[in-house]
Scaffold this motif. Structure first.
Motif, PDB file in Angstrom:
ATOM      1  N   UNK A  33       0.828  -1.206   0.000  1.00 47.26           N
ATOM      2  CA  UNK A  33       0.000   0.000   0.000  1.00 47.26           C
ATOM      3  C   UNK A  33       0.863   1.256   0.000  1.00 47.26           C
ATOM      4  N   UNK A  34       1.933   1.245   0.768  1.00 47.50           N
ATOM      5  CA  UNK A  34       2.839   2.393   0.782  1.00 47.50           C
ATOM      6  C   UNK A  34       3.492   2.562  -0.584  1.00 47.50           C
ATOM      7  N   UNK A  35       3.873   1.451  -1.209  1.00 48.88           N
ATOM      8  CA  UNK A  35       4.451   1.521  -2.552  1.00 48.88           C
ATOM      9  C   UNK A  35       3.468   2.064  -3.568  1.00 48.88           C
ATOM     10  N   UNK A  36       2.198   1.690  -3.463  1.00 54.69           N
ATOM     11  CA  UNK A  36       1.173   2.208  -4.364  1.00 54.69           C
ATOM     12  C   UNK A  36       0.957   3.702  -4.194  1.00 54.69           C
ATOM     13  N   UNK A  37       0.973   4.163  -2.959  1.00 56.31           N
ATOM     14  CA  UNK A  37       0.813   5.597  -2.703  1.00 56.31           C
ATOM     15  C   UNK A  37       2.003   6.372  -3.248  1.00 56.31           C
ATOM     16  N   UNK A  38       3.216   5.856  -3.012  1.00 57.58           N
ATOM     17  CA  UNK A  38       4.412   6.537  -3.526  1.00 57.58           C
ATOM     18  C   UNK A  38       4.430   6.569  -5.053  1.00 57.58           C
ATOM     19  N   UNK A  39       4.017   5.480  -5.680  1.00 59.27           N
ATOM     20  CA  UNK A  39       3.974   5.444  -7.148  1.00 59.27           C
ATOM     21  C   UNK A  39       2.938   6.440  -7.679  1.00 59.27           C
ATOM     22  N   UNK A  59      -3.438  11.204 -18.780  1.00 58.79           N
ATOM     23  CA  UNK A  59      -3.024   9.815 -18.594  1.00 58.79           C
ATOM     24  C   UNK A  59      -2.324   9.619 -17.246  1.00 58.79           C
ATOM     25  N   UNK A  60      -1.497  10.574 -16.854  1.00 56.21           N
ATOM     26  CA  UNK A  60      -0.839  10.485 -15.555  1.00 56.21           C
ATOM     27  C   UNK A  60      -1.858  10.563 -14.416  1.00 56.21           C
ATOM     28  N   UNK A  61      -2.829  11.449 -14.555  1.00 51.20           N
ATOM     29  CA  UNK A  61      -3.863  11.580 -13.538  1.00 51.20           C
ATOM     30  C   UNK A  61      -4.702  10.304 -13.447  1.00 51.20           C
ATOM     31  N   UNK A  62      -5.060   9.734 -14.592  1.00 48.98           N
ATOM     32  CA  UNK A  62      -5.844   8.494 -14.594  1.00 48.98           C
ATOM     33  C   UNK A  62      -5.055   7.357 -13.950  1.00 48.98           C
ATOM     34  N   UNK A  63      -3.777   7.252 -14.260  1.00 53.59           N
ATOM     35  CA  UNK A  63      -2.953   6.204 -13.656  1.00 53.59           C
ATOM     36  C   UNK A  63      -2.830   6.372 -12.157  1.00 53.59           C
ATOM     37  N   UNK A  64      -2.650   7.605 -11.706  1.00 61.71           N
ATOM     38  CA  UNK A  64      -2.546   7.865 -10.268  1.00 61.71           C
ATOM     39  C   UNK A  64      -3.868   7.551  -9.564  1.00 61.71           C
ATOM     40  N   UNK A  65      -4.977   7.914 -10.186  1.00 61.21           N
ATOM     41  CA  UNK A  65      -6.277   7.623  -9.581  1.00 61.21           C
ATOM     42  C   UNK A  65      -6.532   6.125  -9.508  1.00 61.21           C
ATOM     43  N   UNK A  67      -4.205   3.813  -9.192  1.00 63.45           N
ATOM     44  CA  UNK A  67      -3.369   3.325  -8.096  1.00 63.45           C
ATOM     45  C   UNK A  67      -3.972   3.662  -6.736  1.00 63.45           C
ATOM     46  N   UNK A  68      -4.438   4.893  -6.570  1.00 63.83           N
ATOM     47  CA  UNK A  68      -5.045   5.286  -5.295  1.00 63.83           C
ATOM     48  C   UNK A  68      -6.324   4.487  -5.031  1.00 63.83           C
ATOM     49  N   UNK A  69      -7.076   4.204  -6.083  1.00 63.86           N
ATOM     50  CA  UNK A  69      -8.276   3.377  -5.925  1.00 63.86           C
ATOM     51  C   UNK A  69      -7.935   1.961  -5.499  1.00 63.86           C
ATOM     52  N   UNK A  70      -6.887   1.408  -6.081  1.00 57.91           N
ATOM     53  CA  UNK A  70      -6.450   0.064  -5.705  1.00 57.91           C
ATOM     54  C   UNK A  70      -5.992   0.037  -4.243  1.00 57.91           C
ATOM     55  N   UNK A  71      -5.266   1.053  -3.826  1.00 53.47           N
ATOM     56  CA  UNK A  71      -4.797   1.112  -2.435  1.00 53.47           C
ATOM     57  C   UNK A  71      -5.982   1.263  -1.485  1.00 53.47           C
ATOM     58  N   UNK A  74      -7.685  -2.002  -1.190  1.00 51.07           N
ATOM     59  CA  UNK A  74      -6.871  -2.910  -0.396  1.00 51.07           C
ATOM     60  C   UNK A  74      -7.003  -2.619   1.096  1.00 51.07           C
ATOM     61  N   UNK A  75      -7.000  -1.339   1.457  1.00 47.74           N
ATOM     62  CA  UNK A  75      -7.160  -0.961   2.866  1.00 47.74           C
ATOM     63  C   UNK A  75      -8.547  -1.359   3.352  1.00 47.74           C
ATOM     64  N   UNK A  76      -9.575  -1.099   2.533  1.00 44.73           N
ATOM     65  CA  UNK A  76     -10.950  -1.413   2.921  1.00 44.73           C
ATOM     66  C   UNK A  76     -11.133  -2.914   3.111  1.00 44.73           C
ATOM     67  N   UNK A  77     -10.642  -3.708   2.165  1.00 46.39           N
ATOM     68  CA  UNK A  77     -10.789  -5.162   2.270  1.00 46.39           C
ATOM     69  C   UNK A  77      -9.949  -5.721   3.411  1.00 46.39           C
ATOM     70  N   UNK A  78      -8.825  -5.110   3.689  1.00 41.42           N
ATOM     71  CA  UNK A  78      -7.985  -5.574   4.789  1.00 41.42           C
ATOM     72  C   UNK A  78      -8.625  -5.342   6.144  1.00 41.42           C
ATOM     73  N   UNK A  79      -9.357  -4.261   6.275  1.00 42.97           N
ATOM     74  CA  UNK A  79     -10.014  -3.969   7.555  1.00 42.97           C
ATOM     75  C   UNK A  79     -11.231  -4.839   7.768  1.00 42.97           C
TER      76      UNK A  79
END
Length: 84
Positions: A33-39, A59-65, A67-71, A74-79
Motif C-alpha cells: 500500500x505504501x508503494x502504491x501511494x508513492x507510485x 493519462x498520468x492523472x488516470x494512472x494515479x487515480x 493506483x489510489x483506488x487500488x490502495x 486494499x485498505x478497505x478489504x484488509x479492515x
C-alpha cells in the motif's frame, strides 16, 4: 543444557521455500500500500514539466487515480477481513 535458539513456526516448510527461514515467505500488504501511494504521488509529480500539451497529464492523472483506488480498496478489504 537447554538451547537458547528460538524456533519460529511460520507454517511454511523451509524445504519448500528456503527464504522462509528468514521470514520472507509472507506478503506484506502495508508495504504494498505504501508503494502504491508513492507510485501514485510520483505520477502526479510527473505532471509538472516542460511539456506543451496536456494529454499526458490526463493519462498520468488516470494512472494515479487507479493506483489510489487500488490502495483504498486494499485498505478497505484488509479492515473487513476475518482474522481467525
Amino acid at each position: 543444557m537447554a538451547s537458547t535458539e528460538v524456533e519460529r513456526h511460520t507454517g511454511v516448510d523451509v524445504e519448500d521455500v528456503p527464504s522462509a527461514q528468514w521470514g520472507w515467505s509472507k506478503e506484506n500488504p502495508r508495504l504494498q500500500q505504501i508503494g502504491g501511494i508513492l507510485a501514485g504521488l510520483f505520477l502526479l509529480l510527473m505532471m509538472h514539466g516542460n511539456h506543451q500539451g496536456h494529454v499526458e497529464d490526463w493519462f498520468l492523472l488516470a494512472g494515479a487515480l487507479l493506483l489510489f483506488g487500488y490502495v483504498a480498496r486494499s485498505v478497505y478489504l484488509g479492515r473487513n477481513r476475518d482474522t481467525r
